[in-house]
Design a protein around this motif. Structure first.
Motif, PDB file in Angstrom:
ATOM      1  N   THR A   1       0.904  -1.074   0.002  1.00 31.28           N
ATOM      2  CA  THR A   1      -0.077  -0.036  -0.078  1.00 31.28           C
ATOM      3  C   THR A   1       0.864   1.180  -0.009  1.00 31.28           C
ATOM      4  OG1 THR A   1      -1.546  -1.378   1.319  1.00 31.28           O
ATOM      5  CG2 THR A   1      -1.915   1.294   1.237  1.00 31.28           C
ATOM      6  N   VAL A   2       1.588   1.367   0.926  1.00 27.48           N
ATOM      7  CA  VAL A   2       2.420   2.582   1.065  1.00 27.48           C
ATOM      8  C   VAL A   2       3.660   2.810  -0.158  1.00 27.48           C
ATOM      9  CG1 VAL A   2       3.996   3.924   2.477  1.00 27.48           C
ATOM     10  CG2 VAL A   2       2.510   2.534   3.360  1.00 27.48           C
ATOM     11  N   GLN A   3       4.121   1.882  -0.529  1.00 29.81           N
ATOM     12  CA  GLN A   3       4.976   1.751  -1.617  1.00 29.81           C
ATOM     13  C   GLN A   3       4.350   1.902  -2.891  1.00 29.81           C
ATOM     14  OE1 GLN A   3       7.774  -1.765  -1.576  1.00 29.81           O
ATOM     15  NE2 GLN A   3       8.857  -0.830  -3.306  1.00 29.81           N
ATOM     16  N   GLU A   4       3.126   1.477  -2.956  1.00 27.68           N
ATOM     17  CA  GLU A   4       2.544   1.683  -4.390  1.00 27.68           C
ATOM     18  C   GLU A   4       2.432   3.146  -4.437  1.00 27.68           C
ATOM     19  OE1 GLU A   4       0.526   0.655  -7.894  1.00 27.68           O
ATOM     20  OE2 GLU A   4       2.015  -0.096  -6.561  1.00 27.68           O
ATOM     21  N   GLU A   5       1.847   3.845  -3.367  1.00 21.97           N
ATOM     22  CA  GLU A   5       1.674   5.313  -3.542  1.00 21.97           C
ATOM     23  C   GLU A   5       2.929   6.163  -3.894  1.00 21.97           C
ATOM     24  OE1 GLU A   5      -0.967   7.032  -3.918  1.00 21.97           O
ATOM     25  OE2 GLU A   5      -2.209   5.080  -3.416  1.00 21.97           O
ATOM     26  N   LEU A   6       3.831   5.448  -3.175  1.00 21.62           N
ATOM     27  CA  LEU A   6       5.170   6.191  -3.465  1.00 21.62           C
ATOM     28  C   LEU A   6       5.616   6.118  -4.948  1.00 21.62           C
ATOM     29  CD1 LEU A   6       7.052   5.138  -0.084  1.00 21.62           C
ATOM     30  CD2 LEU A   6       7.002   7.768  -1.109  1.00 21.62           C
ATOM     31  N   MET A   7       5.271   4.914  -5.432  1.00 16.52           N
ATOM     32  CA  MET A   7       5.678   4.818  -6.817  1.00 16.52           C
ATOM     33  C   MET A   7       4.706   5.654  -7.801  1.00 16.52           C
ATOM     34  SD  MET A   7       7.811   2.506  -7.130  1.00 16.52           S
ATOM     35  CE  MET A   7       8.485   3.456  -5.695  1.00 16.52           C
ATOM     36  N   HIS A   8       3.591   5.766  -7.441  1.00 19.34           N
ATOM     37  CA  HIS A   8       2.758   6.819  -8.027  1.00 19.34           C
ATOM     38  C   HIS A   8       3.365   8.025  -8.019  1.00 19.34           C
ATOM     39  CE1 HIS A   8      -1.042   4.373  -7.295  1.00 19.34           C
ATOM     40  NE2 HIS A   8      -0.425   3.950  -8.244  1.00 19.34           N
ATOM     41  N   TRP A   9       4.167   8.516  -7.071  1.00 22.99           N
ATOM     42  CA  TRP A   9       4.655   9.852  -6.789  1.00 22.99           C
ATOM     43  C   TRP A   9       6.042   9.893  -7.783  1.00 22.99           C
ATOM     44  CZ3 TRP A   9       8.944  12.774  -5.589  1.00 22.99           C
ATOM     45  CH2 TRP A   9       8.780  14.198  -5.129  1.00 22.99           C
ATOM     46  N   TRP A  10       6.689   8.822  -7.544  1.00 24.36           N
ATOM     47  CA  TRP A  10       8.350   9.035  -8.106  1.00 24.36           C
ATOM     48  C   TRP A  10       8.037   8.441  -9.644  1.00 24.36           C
ATOM     49  CZ3 TRP A  10      12.805  10.766  -6.680  1.00 24.36           C
ATOM     50  CH2 TRP A  10      12.839  11.010  -5.364  1.00 24.36           C
ATOM     51  N   HIS A  11       7.070   7.803 -10.070  1.00 24.82           N
ATOM     52  CA  HIS A  11       7.029   7.189 -11.391  1.00 24.82           C
ATOM     53  C   HIS A  11       5.657   7.468 -12.005  1.00 24.82           C
ATOM     54  CE1 HIS A  11      11.012   5.306 -10.994  1.00 24.82           C
ATOM     55  NE2 HIS A  11      10.450   4.709  -9.592  1.00 24.82           N
ATOM     56  N   ALA A  12       5.103   8.821 -12.053  1.00 20.70           N
ATOM     57  CA  ALA A  12       4.004   9.137 -12.348  1.00 20.70           C
ATOM     58  C   ALA A  12       3.671   8.827 -13.882  1.00 20.70           C
ATOM     59  CB  ALA A  12       3.466  10.549 -11.951  1.00 20.70           C
TER      60      ALA A  12
END
Length: 215
Positions: free
Chosen positions: A103-114
């Protein structure tokens, strides 16, 4: 002997720190992302996702950071980096680790790799904004646990879940409100960052908390 494929500051940070905590013999193989070495044919044979980390041990290949952490913790129970089967905190340990990676890492992927999710610049900007808003709620949720039973996720007991969380917190350093703006998370980051194993990992990867190359 363990062999860990890595890239500075990537999801290899937690497994790398765990190897230092354990004290087991290991080797590092760095992949140059600027040269797309993680997308090369040889590496894709090991990890078809073309991501890091990847661990090689006894001729077997393991990828996904959380999976590698679990593998190392189970092989080295003497390091006390996880709640073992039968422990009252076993379920809590697994809950947090899965929550972080799922969950948390997935949101971070949205931010870093939009760019992996949205084609337009406006769409990418909106996705990053939503990711920051959702992450803020997650940090608040996590901080409630730390405030109630901290300083660690398992109370007084340090675990690999704390290392995984601190790794994720570092990935927020360029956000308008990084994870360290939450007092309980800042306390956890400071405690984990002070551990000699974590410091050795950071030095070996040539990084600081802000992302600059370490001297």
């Amino acid at each position: 002997m363990y062999l860990l494929y890595w890239n500075p500051g990537s999801a290899n940070m937690a497994p790398h720190a765990a190897l230092e905590e354990i004290g087991a013999a290991y080797e590092l193989t760095s992949l140059d992302f600027d040269r797309n070495e993680h997308k090369g044919a040889d590496y894709l044979k090991l990890n078809p996702n073309g991501r890091v980390p990847t661990l090689i041990h006894d001729g077997k290949t393991i990828y996904e950071s959380a999976a590698i952490l679990l593998y190392l913790c189970e092989r080295h129970p003497e390091a006390r980096l996880m709640a073992l089967p039968g422990s009252p905190d076993r379920g809590l340990f697994l809950q947090w680790l899965v929550f972080f990676t799922n969950t948390v890492q997935e949101e971070l992927m949205h931010w870093w790799h939009a760019d992996n999710y949205m084609d337009s610049e406006a769409g990418r900007a909106e996705l990053k904004k939503i990711a920051e808003r959702r992450l803020a709620g997650m940090w608040t949720q996590i901080c409630k646990t730390l405030a109630d039973r901290g300083p660690y996720l398992l109370g007084e007991t340090f675990s690999a879940a704390d290392m995984f969380l601190v790794m994720l917190c570092r990935w927020t350093r360029q956000m308008a409100k990084p994870a360290t703006d939450w007092p309980e998370l800042k306390q956890l980051v400071d405690i984990v960052s002070a551990r000699p194993a974590w410091q050795r990992m950071m030095k070996a990867e040539g990084i600081t908390w802000t992302g600059d190359l370490a001297a």
